[in-house]
Write an enzyme that holds these catalytic residues in place. Structure first.
Site, mmCIF file in Angstrom:
data_model
loop_
_atom_site.group_PDB
_atom_site.id
_atom_site.type_symbol
_atom_site.label_atom_id
_atom_site.label_comp_id
_atom_site.label_asym_id
_atom_site.label_seq_id
_atom_site.Cartn_x
_atom_site.Cartn_y
_atom_site.Cartn_z
ATOM 1 N N LEU A 176 44.481 -41.837 38.277
ATOM 2 C CA LEU A 176 44.626 -43.229 37.828
ATOM 3 C C LEU A 176 44.395 -43.362 36.329
ATOM 4 O O LEU A 176 44.743 -44.381 35.737
ATOM 5 C CB LEU A 176 43.598 -44.121 38.541
ATOM 6 N N GLY A 177 43.789 -42.374 35.714
ATOM 7 C CA GLY A 177 43.356 -42.493 34.323
ATOM 8 C C GLY A 177 44.519 -42.595 33.355
ATOM 9 O O GLY A 177 45.568 -41.976 33.552
ATOM 10 N N GLY A 178 44.329 -43.368 32.324
ATOM 11 C CA GLY A 178 45.346 -43.484 31.287
ATOM 12 C C GLY A 178 45.384 -44.883 30.704
ATOM 13 O O GLY A 178 44.546 -45.726 31.019
ATOM 14 N N SER A 220 54.110 -46.883 37.795
ATOM 15 C CA SER A 220 54.127 -48.342 37.663
ATOM 16 C C SER A 220 55.499 -48.904 38.002
ATOM 17 O O SER A 220 56.534 -48.258 37.763
ATOM 18 C CB SER A 220 53.771 -48.729 36.228
ATOM 19 N N LEU A 240 40.954 -37.021 29.265
ATOM 20 C CA LEU A 240 42.120 -36.370 29.892
ATOM 21 C C LEU A 240 42.921 -35.538 28.897
ATOM 22 O O LEU A 240 43.736 -34.699 29.296
ATOM 23 C CB LEU A 240 43.036 -37.433 30.520
ATOM 24 N N TYR A 243 55.446 -48.225 27.603
ATOM 25 C CA TYR A 243 54.516 -47.882 28.692
ATOM 26 C C TYR A 243 55.313 -47.394 29.910
ATOM 27 O O TYR A 243 54.972 -46.373 30.520
ATOM 28 C CB TYR A 243 53.681 -49.116 29.027
ATOM 29 N N ARG A 277 54.919 -64.789 39.030
ATOM 30 C CA ARG A 277 55.473 -63.444 39.222
ATOM 31 C C ARG A 277 54.714 -62.662 40.298
ATOM 32 O O ARG A 277 55.299 -61.855 41.022
ATOM 33 C CB ARG A 277 55.439 -62.692 37.882
HETATM 34 N N1 LIG Z 1 46.423 -52.557 37.421
HETATM 35 C C1 LIG Z 1 47.722 -52.621 37.717
HETATM 36 O O1 LIG Z 1 48.249 -53.666 38.119
HETATM 37 C C2 LIG Z 1 48.571 -51.396 37.584
HETATM 38 C C3 LIG Z 1 49.939 -51.518 37.856
HETATM 39 C C4 LIG Z 1 50.751 -50.402 37.745
HETATM 40 C C5 LIG Z 1 50.196 -49.174 37.394
HETATM 41 N N2 LIG Z 1 48.872 -49.086 37.123
HETATM 42 C C6 LIG Z 1 48.322 -47.775 36.741
HETATM 43 O O2 LIG Z 1 47.189 -47.497 37.543
HETATM 44 C C7 LIG Z 1 46.211 -46.801 36.790
HETATM 45 C C8 LIG Z 1 44.876 -47.543 36.842
HETATM 46 O O3 LIG Z 1 45.070 -48.850 36.343
HETATM 47 P P1 LIG Z 1 43.830 -49.824 36.071
HETATM 48 O O4 LIG Z 1 44.348 -51.198 36.136
HETATM 49 O O5 LIG Z 1 42.674 -49.437 36.920
HETATM 50 O O6 LIG Z 1 43.548 -49.461 34.555
HETATM 51 P P2 LIG Z 1 42.145 -49.429 33.790
HETATM 52 O O7 LIG Z 1 42.445 -49.473 32.339
HETATM 53 O O8 LIG Z 1 41.215 -50.438 34.347
HETATM 54 O O9 LIG Z 1 41.608 -47.974 34.170
HETATM 55 C C9 LIG Z 1 42.081 -46.817 33.529
HETATM 56 C C10 LIG Z 1 40.895 -45.891 33.322
HETATM 57 O O10 LIG Z 1 41.368 -44.715 32.672
HETATM 58 C C11 LIG Z 1 40.404 -44.340 31.717
HETATM 59 N N3 LIG Z 1 41.052 -43.590 30.649
HETATM 60 C C12 LIG Z 1 41.999 -44.029 29.780
HETATM 61 N N4 LIG Z 1 42.325 -43.060 28.921
HETATM 62 C C13 LIG Z 1 41.579 -41.984 29.259
HETATM 63 C C14 LIG Z 1 41.464 -40.670 28.729
HETATM 64 N N5 LIG Z 1 42.179 -40.267 27.673
HETATM 65 N N6 LIG Z 1 40.605 -39.824 29.317
HETATM 66 C C15 LIG Z 1 39.856 -40.216 30.373
HETATM 67 N N7 LIG Z 1 39.924 -41.448 30.920
HETATM 68 C C16 LIG Z 1 40.773 -42.321 30.359
HETATM 69 C C17 LIG Z 1 39.798 -45.627 31.192
HETATM 70 O O11 LIG Z 1 38.506 -45.407 30.649
HETATM 71 C C18 LIG Z 1 39.800 -46.487 32.447
HETATM 72 O O12 LIG Z 1 38.545 -46.424 33.112
HETATM 73 C C19 LIG Z 1 46.787 -46.665 35.383
HETATM 74 O O13 LIG Z 1 47.384 -45.390 35.278
HETATM 75 C C20 LIG Z 1 47.843 -47.735 35.315
HETATM 76 O O14 LIG Z 1 48.879 -47.402 34.412
HETATM 77 C C21 LIG Z 1 48.048 -50.160 37.204
HETATM 78 O O1 LIG Z 2 53.592 -55.275 36.362
HETATM 79 C C1 LIG Z 2 52.426 -55.608 36.341
HETATM 80 O O2 LIG Z 2 52.025 -56.745 36.656
HETATM 81 C C2 LIG Z 2 51.365 -54.569 35.981
HETATM 82 O O3 LIG Z 2 52.003 -53.347 35.673
HETATM 83 C C3 LIG Z 2 51.097 -52.304 35.480
HETATM 84 O O4 LIG Z 2 51.788 -51.109 35.186
HETATM 85 C C4 LIG Z 2 50.144 -52.579 34.352
HETATM 86 O O5 LIG Z 2 49.139 -51.569 34.336
HETATM 87 C C5 LIG Z 2 49.479 -53.919 34.564
HETATM 88 O O6 LIG Z 2 48.719 -54.226 33.413
HETATM 89 C C6 LIG Z 2 50.538 -54.973 34.786
HETATM 90 O O7 LIG Z 2 49.949 -56.167 35.005
#
Ligand SMILES: NC(=O)c1ccc[n+]([C@@H]2O[C@H](COP(=O)([O-])OP(=O)(O)OC[C@H]3O[C@@H](n4cnc5c(N)ncnc54)[C@H](O)[C@@H]3O)[C@@H](O)[C@H]2O)c1
Ligand SMILES: O=C(O)[C@H]1O[C@@H](O)[C@H](O)[C@@H](O)[C@@H]1O
Length: 274
Positions: A87-89, A127, A68, A152, A190
């Site tokens: 979603l990436g990051g 988030s 990205l 974050y 939580r």
């Molecule tokens: N899982 C949660 O509970 C949660 C909660 C709030 C927000 N989020 C947000 O949702 C999104 C997805 O979360 P997730 O749990 O699937 O995370 P994850 O880490 O499983 O997936 C993120 C994906 O982004 C890719 N990525 C990271 N940096 C990159 C880059 N520079 N270029 C290309 N790809 C890249 C990774 O390889 C990975 O596959 C994230 O942005 C995260 O901040 C997740």
């Molecule tokens: O608040 C949370 O539980 C979640 O918040 C998201 O932003 C994060 O990606 C995840 O790792 C946390 O578990």
């Protein structure tokens, strides 16, 4: 558990609408893998982006190995998409430089590519942690000032601000989903407040992708119908955001959270103060 009424009221009707070409960044991740399977059956074409190599698993999937941080590669991979689910990051606390690179710069590249290639809708993964420092017991609504609980959360605040900028300045349609805790099952007290089930995540994402084009910019919490949740939805905040139902589309079955009324510990609030 299914929370489609919340998704629907917050964002718009996400019912039976055939999706066009949807690009998904971070498609190899936890949420991306789940969403990918759902979109496969609902979209005409799915463009998958991740820095981790992915293989197409269906005839309508294309996969691109893209960082990205590489603006040109992002734009090239997004060509032809109607909507982007970004979603990436980096999904948690990390050194600020890494968060700025992947989350802030990466989101800028996605929005800029969307602007340049005429993509109509961008859904940004924000988030709950952008407001993680509100005290326990306070029901936080999307309209309230941000109070990130760490760096974050700060990076996600910038993600939302970038989305607002591109909506205001360039007329993109941007929806920010403040995702709760995406988990197969709740595993800690939580989560009795913050859990977002995989099924409800798909509901929110579908609603965000199919909301009316008139939706310029909207921010909503994406959380299952947990009785202890502490984020305001349109029903609890009294602000309906673009709620709409298409005539003739069937209403999905609604059932309450399996957590409803279940005893448990008091959910904690801030995760990791900066
Ligand atoms: N899982 C949660 O509970 C949660 C909660 C709030 C927000 N989020 C947000 O949702 C999104 C997805 O979360 P997730 O749990 O699937 O995370 P994850 O880490 O499983 O997936 C993120 C994906 O982004 C890719 N990525 C990271 N940096 C990159 C880059 N520079 N270029 C290309 N790809 C890249 C990774 O390889 C990975 O596959 C994230 O942005 C995260 O901040 C997740
Ligand atoms: O608040 C949370 O539980 C979640 O918040 C998201 O932003 C994060 O990606 C995840 O790792 C946390 O578990």
């Amino acid at each position: 558990m299914y929370n489609v009424e919340d998704a629907e009221e917050e964002i718009g009707w996400g019912g039976v609408v055939r999706l066009g070409t949807v690009a998904v960044t971070g498609a190899a991740g936890n949420i991306g893998s789940v969403v990918r399977e759902a979109l496969r059956d609902e979209a005409t074409r799915v463009i998958l982006l991740d820095r981790v190599p992915l293989r197409p698993e269906a005839d309508n999937e294309d996969a691109h190995t893209v960082d990205l941080r590489d603006a040109a590669a992002v734009e090239s991979a997004l060509a032809g998409a109607d909507q982007v689910l970004h979603l990436g990051g980096v999904p948690d606390e990390a050194p600020l430089a890494d968060l700025l690179d992947a989350n802030v710069l990466g989101t800028h590249h996605v929005l800029e590519a969307a602007r340049r290639t005429g993509i109509e809708r961008v859904v940004l993964a924000s988030s709950n942690r952008v407001t993680g420092f509100y005290p326990v017991g306070h029901v936080t609504r999307p309209q309230e000032p941000l109070r990130p609980d760490g760096l974050y959360g700060v990076s996600k605040a910038a993600v939302e601000a970038l989305g607002q900028l591109y909506a205001d300045k360039f007329g993109l349609s941007v929806i920010c989903l403040r995702i709760g805790s995406f988990e197969p099952q709740p595993t800690e007290p939580r989560h009795l407040a913050t859990w977002l089930s995989p099924r409800d995540a798909i509901g929110y994402i579908r609603a965000a992708l199919t909301a009316p084009p008139s939706t310029r910019f909207t921010t909503v919490y994406a959380v299952s119908a947990n009785t202890r949740r502490f984020w305001g939805t349109s029903r609890s905040s009294g602000t309906r955001l673009h709620a709409r139902r298409q005539r003739g589309t069937p209403r999905p079955r609604h059932s309450r959270s399996r957590l409803a009324g279940r005893p448990g510990g008091t959910p904690g609030r801030p995760l990791c103060p900066a």
